[in-house]
Design an enzyme around this catalytic site. Structure first.
Site, PDB file in Angstrom:
ATOM      1  N   ASP A 139     -16.996  25.738  -8.936  1.00  0.00           N
ATOM      2  CA  ASP A 139     -17.678  24.450  -9.034  1.00  0.00           C
ATOM      3  C   ASP A 139     -17.986  24.160 -10.504  1.00  0.00           C
ATOM      4  O   ASP A 139     -17.429  24.807 -11.391  1.00  0.00           O
ATOM      5  CB  ASP A 139     -18.944  24.425  -8.161  1.00  0.00           C
ATOM      6  CG  ASP A 139     -19.152  23.055  -7.517  1.00  0.00           C
ATOM      7  OD1 ASP A 139     -19.429  22.099  -8.274  1.00  0.00           O
ATOM      8  OD2 ASP A 139     -19.037  22.928  -6.284  1.00  0.00           O
ATOM      9  N   LYS A 151     -18.612   6.948  -3.361  1.00  0.00           N
ATOM     10  CA  LYS A 151     -17.237   7.064  -3.878  1.00  0.00           C
ATOM     11  C   LYS A 151     -17.174   6.565  -5.315  1.00  0.00           C
ATOM     12  O   LYS A 151     -17.679   5.493  -5.644  1.00  0.00           O
ATOM     13  CB  LYS A 151     -16.252   6.303  -2.990  1.00  0.00           C
ATOM     14  CG  LYS A 151     -14.790   6.509  -3.410  1.00  0.00           C
ATOM     15  CD  LYS A 151     -13.828   6.029  -2.351  1.00  0.00           C
ATOM     16  CE  LYS A 151     -12.381   6.163  -2.799  1.00  0.00           C
ATOM     17  NZ  LYS A 151     -12.011   7.559  -3.115  1.00  0.00           N
ATOM     18  N   HIS A 206     -15.383   2.360   1.942  1.00  0.00           N
ATOM     19  CA  HIS A 206     -15.796   3.753   1.768  1.00  0.00           C
ATOM     20  C   HIS A 206     -17.313   3.844   1.583  1.00  0.00           C
ATOM     21  O   HIS A 206     -17.980   2.848   1.322  1.00  0.00           O
ATOM     22  CB  HIS A 206     -15.097   4.391   0.569  1.00  0.00           C
ATOM     23  CG  HIS A 206     -13.681   4.760   0.835  1.00  0.00           C
ATOM     24  ND1 HIS A 206     -12.640   3.862   0.719  1.00  0.00           N
ATOM     25  CD2 HIS A 206     -13.110   5.935   1.230  1.00  0.00           C
ATOM     26  CE1 HIS A 206     -11.502   4.460   1.022  1.00  0.00           C
ATOM     27  NE2 HIS A 206     -11.765   5.717   1.340  1.00  0.00           N
ATOM     28  N   HIS A 207     -17.817   5.062   1.657  1.00  0.00           N
ATOM     29  CA  HIS A 207     -19.238   5.350   1.466  1.00  0.00           C
ATOM     30  C   HIS A 207     -19.700   4.961   0.055  1.00  0.00           C
ATOM     31  O   HIS A 207     -18.892   4.815  -0.869  1.00  0.00           O
ATOM     32  CB  HIS A 207     -19.497   6.841   1.700  1.00  0.00           C
ATOM     33  CG  HIS A 207     -18.631   7.733   0.870  1.00  0.00           C
ATOM     34  ND1 HIS A 207     -18.968   8.126  -0.411  1.00  0.00           N
ATOM     35  CD2 HIS A 207     -17.409   8.289   1.114  1.00  0.00           C
ATOM     36  CE1 HIS A 207     -18.019   8.891  -0.912  1.00  0.00           C
ATOM     37  NE2 HIS A 207     -17.054   9.000  -0.003  1.00  0.00           N
ATOM     38  N   THR A 248      -8.358  11.691  -6.597  1.00  0.00           N
ATOM     39  CA  THR A 248      -7.819  10.351  -6.859  1.00  0.00           C
ATOM     40  C   THR A 248      -8.460   9.787  -8.124  1.00  0.00           C
ATOM     41  O   THR A 248      -9.324  10.408  -8.734  1.00  0.00           O
ATOM     42  CB  THR A 248      -8.074   9.403  -5.674  1.00  0.00           C
ATOM     43  OG1 THR A 248      -9.487   9.273  -5.459  1.00  0.00           O
ATOM     44  CG2 THR A 248      -7.422   9.921  -4.406  1.00  0.00           C
TER      45      THR A 248
END
Length: 270
Positions: free
Chosen positions: A34, A164, A160-161, A104
């Site tokens: 991470d 994003k 989308h949420h 993306t």
């Protein structure tokens, strides 16, 4: 057993991929990475994702090269953000690690830089804006619709949420690309409309991006003409559809020596 490293390990997609890999025969999570200075570095990633101990400590991206070497990872999965993904791809490919990329929002320059590293280092990679099986059937169907309904007005709507980061979505951009590649006429993509726009031109393919709530991902392509309208829609109700497709891609790319592939290759839709 295919040894898999996952970046963005505690993210929405990363944690889901780790969980599914642990439940999948023939795959093994050997590294979980991470952001730098993550406060939970060193803790067992299984416990952090609700799986219980799996014996893999959370690492950070500033030590990626050492982690990949030590773990012996054969495939790295990246669902993060464009800029760090490019650097991850360059590091992994240099070490001979194959890639599954679902990130993306790349600029053309970032995409070219990443693909150049993959090709130069002769590794295999799948790169896709959307790994859900259903959305790739949606893409395949779009090829036919664009060929047969090319004289219709075409609009793309994606939702989308609210978290994003990029707009329009990679899936919407891919849909527009497929449509353009299969039209027998000139076309140009525009993004939303505002003000006095005048009459819609035949060449327009307009993408509209909506954001809100917890929408995982909805995409519709609308073909309209005098007297009728055809809508092709795909809705993701759970990220598990994306995770399951990504796991198929891991199995696919683990068998490849080099080359850049997409989900049509993974699903044998070409």
């Amino acid at each position: 057993m295919v040894k898999v490293a996952v970046t963005g390990a505690l993210g929405r997609m990363g944690s889901g991929i780790i969980k599914t890999i642990t439940e999948t025969d023939g795959l093994d999570v050997v590294a979980a990475i991470d952001i730098p200075n993550h406060p939970k570095k060193g803790q067992d990633v299984g416990e952090l994702t609700g799986l219980g101990k799996i014996g893999v400590a959370l690492s950070t991206s500033d030590e990626l090269e050492a982690v990949l070497k030590e773990s012996g990872a054969e495939v790295l999965v990246d669902f993060t953000a464009a800029a760090p993904c490019v650097q991850t791809a360059k590091t992994a490919s240099k070490l001979g690690v194959n890639l599954v990329i679902g990130t993306t929002g790349f600029t053309p320059e970032q995409r070219a830089e990443m693909e150049d590293a993959i090709s130069k280092n002769k590794v295999a990679a799948t790169i896709s804006q959307n790994y859900a099986v259903g959305v790739n059937i949606f893409f395949k169907t779009l090829e036919l619709l664009a060929q047969k309904l090319g004289d219709y007005d075409i609009e793309i709507l994606e939702m989308h949420h609210k978290f994003k980061k990029d707009a329009p979505s990679g899936t919407a951009l891919r849909a527009a690309e497929i449509i353009q590649n299969n039209l027998n006429r000139d076309s140009n993509v525009i993004y939303g409309r505002e003000g006095i726009t005048g009459e819609r031109t035949k060449e327009e393919i307009c993408i509209h991006a909506l954001r809100g709530g917890d929408i995982v991902g909805d995409h519709s392509v609308i073909f309209t003409t005098e007297g009728e309208r055809l809508e092709l829609s795909h809705r993701v109700t759970s990220r598990q559809s994306l995770v399951s497709g990504a796991v198929l891609a891991i199995k696919f790319v683990a068998q490849k020596k080099e080359g850049i592939y997409n989900t049509f290759d993974v699903l044998d839709l070409n």
